[in-house]
Motif scaffolding. Structure first.
Motif, PDB file in Angstrom:
ATOM      1  N   MET A   1       0.830  -1.202   0.000  1.00 43.89           N
ATOM      2  CA  MET A   1       0.000   0.000   0.000  1.00 43.89           C
ATOM      3  C   MET A   1       0.864   1.252   0.000  1.00 43.89           C
ATOM      4  SD  MET A   1      -3.030   1.241   2.617  1.00 43.89           S
ATOM      5  CE  MET A   1      -4.266   0.110   1.957  1.00 43.89           C
ATOM      6  N   ALA A   2       1.959   1.225   0.774  1.00 48.31           N
ATOM      7  CA  ALA A   2       2.847   2.384   0.808  1.00 48.31           C
ATOM      8  C   ALA A   2       3.427   2.661  -0.578  1.00 48.31           C
ATOM      9  CB  ALA A   2       3.962   2.153   1.821  1.00 48.31           C
ATOM     10  N   ARG A   3       3.843   1.611  -1.272  1.00 47.19           N
ATOM     11  CA  ARG A   3       4.378   1.793  -2.626  1.00 47.19           C
ATOM     12  C   ARG A   3       3.299   2.310  -3.581  1.00 47.19           C
ATOM     13  NH1 ARG A   3       9.439  -0.735  -3.413  1.00 47.19           N
ATOM     14  NH2 ARG A   3      10.056  -2.067  -1.654  1.00 47.19           N
ATOM     15  N   ASP A   4       2.091   1.793  -3.452  1.00 44.47           N
ATOM     16  CA  ASP A   4       1.020   2.222  -4.351  1.00 44.47           C
ATOM     17  C   ASP A   4       0.682   3.696  -4.145  1.00 44.47           C
ATOM     18  OD1 ASP A   4       0.875  -0.269  -5.508  1.00 44.47           O
ATOM     19  OD2 ASP A   4      -0.775  -0.963  -4.245  1.00 44.47           O
ATOM     20  N   LEU A   5       0.705   4.155  -2.903  1.00 42.15           N
ATOM     21  CA  LEU A   5       0.431   5.566  -2.637  1.00 42.15           C
ATOM     22  C   LEU A   5       1.604   6.445  -3.061  1.00 42.15           C
ATOM     23  CD1 LEU A   5      -1.294   5.210   0.851  1.00 42.15           C
ATOM     24  CD2 LEU A   5      -2.398   5.808  -1.312  1.00 42.15           C
ATOM     25  N   ALA A   6       2.828   5.985  -2.798  1.00 41.52           N
ATOM     26  CA  ALA A   6       3.998   6.758  -3.224  1.00 41.52           C
ATOM     27  C   ALA A   6       4.054   6.862  -4.744  1.00 41.52           C
ATOM     28  CB  ALA A   6       5.274   6.126  -2.677  1.00 41.52           C
ATOM     29  N   GLY A   7       3.605   5.809  -5.422  1.00 36.35           N
ATOM     30  CA  GLY A   7       3.562   5.847  -6.878  1.00 36.35           C
ATOM     31  C   GLY A   7       2.574   6.856  -7.419  1.00 36.35           C
ATOM     32  N   ARG A   8       1.690   7.343  -6.562  1.00 37.65           N
ATOM     33  CA  ARG A   8       0.731   8.385  -6.942  1.00 37.65           C
ATOM     34  C   ARG A   8       1.180   9.760  -6.464  1.00 37.65           C
ATOM     35  NH1 ARG A   8      -1.706   3.654  -7.024  1.00 37.65           N
ATOM     36  NH2 ARG A   8      -3.600   3.337  -8.254  1.00 37.65           N
ATOM     37  N   GLY A   9       2.444   9.869  -6.089  1.00 33.70           N
ATOM     38  CA  GLY A   9       3.003  11.169  -5.756  1.00 33.70           C
ATOM     39  C   GLY A   9       2.908  11.569  -4.302  1.00 33.70           C
ATOM     40  N   LEU A  10       2.577  10.627  -3.412  1.00 37.77           N
ATOM     41  CA  LEU A  10       2.480  10.913  -1.987  1.00 37.77           C
ATOM     42  C   LEU A  10       3.703  10.376  -1.260  1.00 37.77           C
ATOM     43  CD1 LEU A  10      -1.239   9.814  -1.456  1.00 37.77           C
ATOM     44  CD2 LEU A  10      -0.401  12.125  -1.921  1.00 37.77           C
ATOM     45  N   ALA A  11       4.093  11.034  -0.181  1.00 36.41           N
ATOM     46  CA  ALA A  11       5.091  10.479   0.725  1.00 36.41           C
ATOM     47  C   ALA A  11       4.358   9.657   1.776  1.00 36.41           C
ATOM     48  CB  ALA A  11       5.892  11.592   1.391  1.00 36.41           C
ATOM     49  N   VAL A  12       4.917   8.509   2.144  1.00 39.64           N
ATOM     50  CA  VAL A  12       4.241   7.606   3.075  1.00 39.64           C
ATOM     51  C   VAL A  12       5.184   7.261   4.223  1.00 39.64           C
ATOM     52  CG1 VAL A  12       3.034   5.415   3.362  1.00 39.64           C
ATOM     53  CG2 VAL A  12       2.871   6.656   1.187  1.00 39.64           C
ATOM     54  N   TYR A  13       4.713   7.484   5.429  1.00 37.09           N
ATOM     55  CA  TYR A  13       5.443   7.252   6.682  1.00 37.09           C
ATOM     56  C   TYR A  13       4.801   6.026   7.329  1.00 37.09           C
ATOM     57  CZ  TYR A  13       7.166   8.918  11.366  1.00 37.09           C
ATOM     58  OH  TYR A  13       7.758   9.081  12.603  1.00 37.09           O
ATOM     59  N   ASN A  14       5.426   4.865   7.150  1.00 34.91           N
ATOM     60  CA  ASN A  14       4.858   3.589   7.591  1.00 34.91           C
ATOM     61  C   ASN A  14       5.484   3.218   8.935  1.00 34.91           C
ATOM     62  OD1 ASN A  14       3.471   1.147   7.587  1.00 34.91           O
ATOM     63  ND2 ASN A  14       4.934   0.127   6.238  1.00 34.91           N
TER      64      ASN A  14
ATOM     65  N   ARG B   1      -9.430   6.626  -3.447  1.00 33.52           N
ATOM     66  CA  ARG B   1     -10.066   7.495  -2.455  1.00 33.52           C
ATOM     67  C   ARG B   1      -9.036   8.023  -1.457  1.00 33.52           C
ATOM     68  NH1 ARG B   1     -12.697  11.568  -1.660  1.00 33.52           N
ATOM     69  NH2 ARG B   1     -14.036  11.725   0.177  1.00 33.52           N
ATOM     70  N   LEU B   2      -8.095   7.180  -1.034  1.00 35.20           N
ATOM     71  CA  LEU B   2      -7.044   7.631  -0.124  1.00 35.20           C
ATOM     72  C   LEU B   2      -6.230   8.753  -0.759  1.00 35.20           C
ATOM     73  CD1 LEU B   2      -5.688   4.229   1.278  1.00 35.20           C
ATOM     74  CD2 LEU B   2      -7.354   5.770   2.321  1.00 35.20           C
ATOM     75  N   THR B   3      -5.902   8.597  -2.022  1.00 32.00           N
ATOM     76  CA  THR B   3      -5.124   9.620  -2.722  1.00 32.00           C
ATOM     77  C   THR B   3      -5.892  10.933  -2.784  1.00 32.00           C
ATOM     78  OG1 THR B   3      -4.066   7.895  -4.056  1.00 32.00           O
ATOM     79  CG2 THR B   3      -3.912  10.155  -4.868  1.00 32.00           C
ATOM     80  N   ALA B   4      -7.178  10.841  -3.100  1.00 30.18           N
ATOM     81  CA  ALA B   4      -7.997  12.050  -3.186  1.00 30.18           C
ATOM     82  C   ALA B   4      -8.132  12.730  -1.828  1.00 30.18           C
ATOM     83  CB  ALA B   4      -9.375  11.704  -3.746  1.00 30.18           C
ATOM     84  N   VAL B   5      -8.305  11.940  -0.775  1.00 24.80           N
ATOM     85  CA  VAL B   5      -8.437  12.507   0.572  1.00 24.80           C
ATOM     86  C   VAL B   5      -7.139  13.193   0.985  1.00 24.80           C
ATOM     87  CG1 VAL B   5      -8.707  11.902   3.017  1.00 24.80           C
ATOM     88  CG2 VAL B   5     -10.246  10.925   1.305  1.00 24.80           C
ATOM     89  N   ALA B   6      -6.005  12.579   0.665  1.00 19.64           N
ATOM     90  CA  ALA B   6      -4.715  13.169   1.030  1.00 19.64           C
ATOM     91  C   ALA B   6      -4.499  14.519   0.355  1.00 19.64           C
ATOM     92  CB  ALA B   6      -3.583  12.212   0.662  1.00 19.64           C
ATOM     93  N   ARG B   7      -5.037  14.691  -0.833  1.00 16.43           N
ATOM     94  CA  ARG B   7      -4.805  15.920  -1.601  1.00 16.43           C
ATOM     95  C   ARG B   7      -5.924  16.952  -1.447  1.00 16.43           C
ATOM     96  NH1 ARG B   7      -0.635  15.624  -5.011  1.00 16.43           N
ATOM     97  NH2 ARG B   7       0.248  13.596  -5.582  1.00 16.43           N
ATOM     98  N   ALA B   8      -7.029  16.574  -0.849  1.00 15.28           N
ATOM     99  CA  ALA B   8      -8.195  17.458  -0.809  1.00 15.28           C
ATOM    100  C   ALA B   8      -7.986  18.631   0.146  1.00 15.28           C
ATOM    101  CB  ALA B   8      -9.429  16.671  -0.384  1.00 15.28           C
ATOM    102  N   GLU B   9      -8.625  19.740  -0.164  1.00 12.38           N
ATOM    103  CA  GLU B   9      -8.651  20.854   0.770  1.00 12.38           C
ATOM    104  C   GLU B   9      -9.495  20.464   1.977  1.00 12.38           C
ATOM    105  OE1 GLU B   9     -10.020  24.361  -1.131  1.00 12.38           O
ATOM    106  OE2 GLU B   9      -8.402  24.391  -2.626  1.00 12.38           O
ATOM    107  N   LEU B  10      -9.035  20.858   3.159  1.00 13.11           N
ATOM    108  CA  LEU B  10      -9.689  20.428   4.390  1.00 13.11           C
ATOM    109  C   LEU B  10     -11.145  20.872   4.442  1.00 13.11           C
ATOM    110  CD1 LEU B  10      -9.518  19.054   7.131  1.00 13.11           C
ATOM    111  CD2 LEU B  10      -8.609  21.189   8.079  1.00 13.11           C
ATOM    112  N   GLU B  11     -11.417  22.087   4.076  1.00 11.52           N
ATOM    113  CA  GLU B  11     -12.792  22.572   4.149  1.00 11.52           C
ATOM    114  C   GLU B  11     -13.707  21.801   3.206  1.00 11.52           C
ATOM    115  OE1 GLU B  11     -14.105  24.517   6.394  1.00 11.52           O
ATOM    116  OE2 GLU B  11     -12.101  24.517   7.281  1.00 11.52           O
ATOM    117  N   LYS B  12     -13.163  21.373   2.076  1.00  9.73           N
ATOM    118  CA  LYS B  12     -13.973  20.574   1.159  1.00  9.73           C
ATOM    119  C   LYS B  12     -14.325  19.236   1.792  1.00  9.73           C
ATOM    120  CE  LYS B  12     -14.101  18.686  -3.523  1.00  9.73           C
ATOM    121  NZ  LYS B  12     -13.380  18.544  -4.814  1.00  9.73           N
ATOM    122  N   LEU B  13     -13.361  18.613   2.483  1.00  7.63           N
ATOM    123  CA  LEU B  13     -13.652  17.350   3.166  1.00  7.63           C
ATOM    124  C   LEU B  13     -14.709  17.547   4.242  1.00  7.63           C
ATOM    125  CD1 LEU B  13     -10.144  15.691   3.704  1.00  7.63           C
ATOM    126  CD2 LEU B  13     -11.956  14.932   2.158  1.00  7.63           C
ATOM    127  N   ARG B  14     -14.610  18.629   4.978  1.00 11.02           N
ATOM    128  CA  ARG B  14     -15.573  18.877   6.051  1.00 11.02           C
ATOM    129  C   ARG B  14     -16.973  19.124   5.515  1.00 11.02           C
ATOM    130  NH1 ARG B  14     -11.657  23.015   9.421  1.00 11.02           N
ATOM    131  NH2 ARG B  14     -10.565  21.439  10.682  1.00 11.02           N
TER     132      ARG B  14
END
Length: 316
Positions: free
Chosen positions: A102-115, A301-314
């Protein structure tokens, strides 16, 4: 946010899945003497070891994390950071390495992952050490950002699976704890959390399939140690400002999906945002594996949540 049900074909747990969280499985008492090797970097992903506790406090075999980074040069503050907290019943039978995929899959989408790895029952953990470790791992994030300026930590996502989901939601709300409670006065607080198969109503879970492991990690029943449950039980520590996204397999025989239903209802009643995905045919562990028909939807969905603006999530 309306209830979302993702229809999938059945997917049973395979031998390559994380150990299921089951109250019939005993924790191992054989603690490792050294941390496992750092996973090999791959095309487009660099991986390095992070030690989040100082030598005086740490068990080198347990207090570490792997940081997965998109390779190449990046502008300062441009790479969103995601933390993963693994599960396994707060016991030593499962570790952070189970989330390498999962960490590799998220990093492959441009995210840093702290496992993150931490001490568990059987490797020096239990009450309160396990909770101190996870809190300190999150408190290390600002220091890590100083040495990795490409990280964006203003709106960090924490993902937890199973027991790790309880820990993930707890670290997202521990700024509301009293000063004398475990994990209080955090140096860093995430702005959003994802729970996968989490026992987020611990008083309910202790009487519905998870009694042994919860009583083991907290040292007793809700009647025996009510203060401990009050400090770390997610449903007793709600923050309406913290968006929480939940995934739970409807075929989960280890952590009852009612845990996620109860927590979602409580957050919404408190005026907060909780997005619940109940997934047909999925078990306790199948959701976090590539073989699951729902896995790619979850990663997206995880990728979208990580990149979303906080107010939009709320507001969702």
């Amino acid at each position: 946010m309306a209830l979302v049900v993702i229809g999938t074909a059945g997917c049973s747990a395979g031998s390559d899945e994380p150990a299921p969280q089951s109250s019939s499985v005993s924790a191992t008492t054989h603690a490792p003497t050294a941390a496992p090797p750092v996973p090999q970097s791959s095309d487009g992903i660099d991986i390095e070891r992070i030690e989040y506790l100082g030598p005086a406090d740490a068990d080198p075999a347990e207090n570490w994390a792997n940081l997965y980074l998109p390779a190449g040069d990046h502008e300062d503050g441009s790479v969103p950071l995601v933390t993963i907290v693994h599960g396994g019943g707060w016991e030593s039978r499962a570790g952070a390495e189970q989330f390498d995929e999962m960490a590799r899959d998220l990093a492959g989408r441009g995210l840093a992952v702290y496992n993150v790895e931490y001490r568990r029952v059987g490797t020096g953990g239990g009450w309160p050490t396990t909770f101190h470790d996870v809190a300190r791992a999150l408190d290390h994030v600002p220091t890590m950002a100083e040495t990795h300026p490409q990280l964006s930590i203003d709106d960090e996502l924490v993902i937890g699976h199973s027991a790790g989901a309880q820990l993930a939601v707890w670290v997202g709300t521990r700024h509301r704890l009293e000063d004398d409670e475990v994990g209080s006065r955090p140096a860093f607080v995430p702005s959003r959390v994802v729970s996968i198969s989490g026992p987020l109503d611990m008083r309910y879970a202790v009487n519905h399939g998870n009694g042994r492991v919860i009583k083991q990690i907290l040292g007793g029943t809700p009647e025996q140690v009510p203060g401990r449950y009050a400090s770390v039980d997610p449903i007793q520590n709600l923050d309406p400002q913290l968006p929480v996204i939940l995934f739970h397999g409807l075929a989960d025989d280890d952590v009852n999906p009612d845990n996620s239903r109860h927590y979602t209802a409580a957050v919404r009643a408190a005026g907060g945002t909780a997005e619940l995905h109940l997934v047909d045919g999925e078990t306790h562990t199948s959701l976090v594996h590539r073989q699951s028909p729902a896995y790619q939807q979850i990663i997206e969905r995880l990728t979208a949540v990580a990149r979303a603006e906080l107010e939009k999530l709320r507001d969702e």
